[in-house]
Design a protein around this motif. Structure first.
Motif, PDB file in Angstrom:
ATOM      1  N   GLU A  23      20.900 -26.700 -36.729  1.00 53.77           N
ATOM      2  CA  GLU A  23      21.249 -27.693 -35.811  1.00 53.77           C
ATOM      3  C   GLU A  23      21.634 -29.220 -36.383  1.00 53.77           C
ATOM      4  OE1 GLU A  23      19.923 -28.190 -32.303  1.00 53.77           O
ATOM      5  OE2 GLU A  23      18.833 -25.535 -31.519  1.00 53.77           O
TER       6      GLU A  23
ATOM      7  N   ARG B 102      25.587 -30.059 -36.443  1.00 55.87           N
ATOM      8  CA  ARG B 102      26.363 -30.621 -35.862  1.00 55.87           C
ATOM      9  C   ARG B 102      27.413 -31.263 -37.492  1.00 55.87           C
ATOM     10  NH1 ARG B 102      22.383 -31.517 -33.179  1.00 55.87           N
ATOM     11  NH2 ARG B 102      20.562 -32.533 -34.683  1.00 55.87           N
TER      12      ARG B 102
ATOM     13  N   GLN C 263      23.425 -21.114 -27.643  1.00 54.83           N
ATOM     14  CA  GLN C 263      23.750 -22.157 -27.678  1.00 54.83           C
ATOM     15  C   GLN C 263      24.388 -23.074 -29.318  1.00 54.83           C
ATOM     16  OE1 GLN C 263      24.389 -24.828 -24.909  1.00 54.83           O
ATOM     17  NE2 GLN C 263      25.551 -26.210 -26.892  1.00 54.83           N
ATOM     18  N   TRP C 264      23.864 -21.779 -29.968  1.00 53.96           N
ATOM     19  CA  TRP C 264      25.065 -22.115 -31.656  1.00 53.96           C
ATOM     20  C   TRP C 264      26.650 -22.488 -31.124  1.00 53.96           C
ATOM     21  CZ3 TRP C 264      21.673 -21.981 -36.402  1.00 53.96           C
ATOM     22  CH2 TRP C 264      20.800 -22.503 -36.156  1.00 53.96           C
TER      23      TRP C 264
ATOM     24  N   SER D  44      28.517 -24.386 -28.529  1.00 58.83           N
ATOM     25  CA  SER D  44      28.957 -25.798 -29.518  1.00 58.83           C
ATOM     26  C   SER D  44      29.853 -25.786 -30.386  1.00 58.83           C
ATOM     27  CB  SER D  44      27.345 -25.950 -30.854  1.00 58.83           C
ATOM     28  OG  SER D  44      26.631 -26.386 -29.285  1.00 58.83           O
TER      29      SER D  44
ATOM     30  N   GLU E  14      33.310 -24.864 -28.644  1.00 59.38           N
ATOM     31  CA  GLU E  14      33.167 -25.874 -28.260  1.00 59.38           C
ATOM     32  C   GLU E  14      33.756 -26.898 -29.220  1.00 59.38           C
ATOM     33  OE1 GLU E  14      29.850 -27.984 -26.178  1.00 59.38           O
ATOM     34  OE2 GLU E  14      30.046 -26.245 -24.932  1.00 59.38           O
TER      35      GLU E  14
END
Length: 187
Positions: A21, A25, A47-48, A51, A54
């Protein structure tokens, strides 16, 4: 037929390859329009992927490295339901399923000896991935030979330690490179 995401890969000569993670980022803030997700597990990969989307990037998931996923065709279907734009795998049957689902498919190949390199043409004729990721990516002679021989674009990955490695791979004929070395993501 050429997958629509290949043009995006051409525009991103360096693709971040993330294993955790913290690296994700960092990758979401770089210029590349795609991210190779080389880790995670069943509880986090969704979720990865979200993200990554997004941040305006495409999520290409290495199915073989997601904890808890079995090397079965249903795993490809599940990743597509999670929003993955493409898959990476060393397994031809999973690549075939990804193509059936219209996902970008990346066949990861380890160029460990001349037999492995020699068998690549036969293997790609059986499964026809959208792109082939050659590891290690620091083999410009092999990349050059394969880029001239195979009708499938190549991604050079693995063991990239500096800008020279990236330039050598691109000059040898690689479409782009993937690397987990964060200092190279903005070359």
């Amino acid at each position: 037929m050429r997958h629509k995401l290949i043009e995006l890969l051409e525009q991103s000569p360096v693709i971040p390859a993330v294993k955790d993670e913290d690296a994700l980022r960092q990758a979401l803030n770089c210029e590349s329009r795609a991210v190779f997700l080389l880790g995670g597990n069943l509880l986090r990969i969704g979720q990865w992927i979200a993200s990554t989307h997004e941040a305006g990037k495409q999520a290409i998931v290495h199915l073989d490295l997601v904890g808890g996923l079995a090397p079965k065709e249903v795993a490809v279907d599940w990743l597509q339901q999670q929003g993955a734009d493409g898959i990476i795998s060393t397994r031809p049957h999973l690549i075939r399923r990804g193509r059936e689902n219209n996902m970008l498919t990346v066949l990861r190949v380890f160029a460990i000896d001349s037999k492995a390199v020699g068998n690549l043409q036969k293997e790609t004729e059986m499964v026809t991935p959208d792109v082939i990721e050659i590891l290690p990516g620091t083999l410009p002679k092999v990349i050059e030979r394969l880029s001239k021989k195979l009708p499938i674009p190549l991604i050079a990955g693995g063991l990239m330690t500096d800008k020279g490695d990236i330039l050598s791979a691109l000059q040898a004929g690689a479409l782009c490179v993937s690397t987990s070395e964060q200092s190279l993501w903005e070359v």
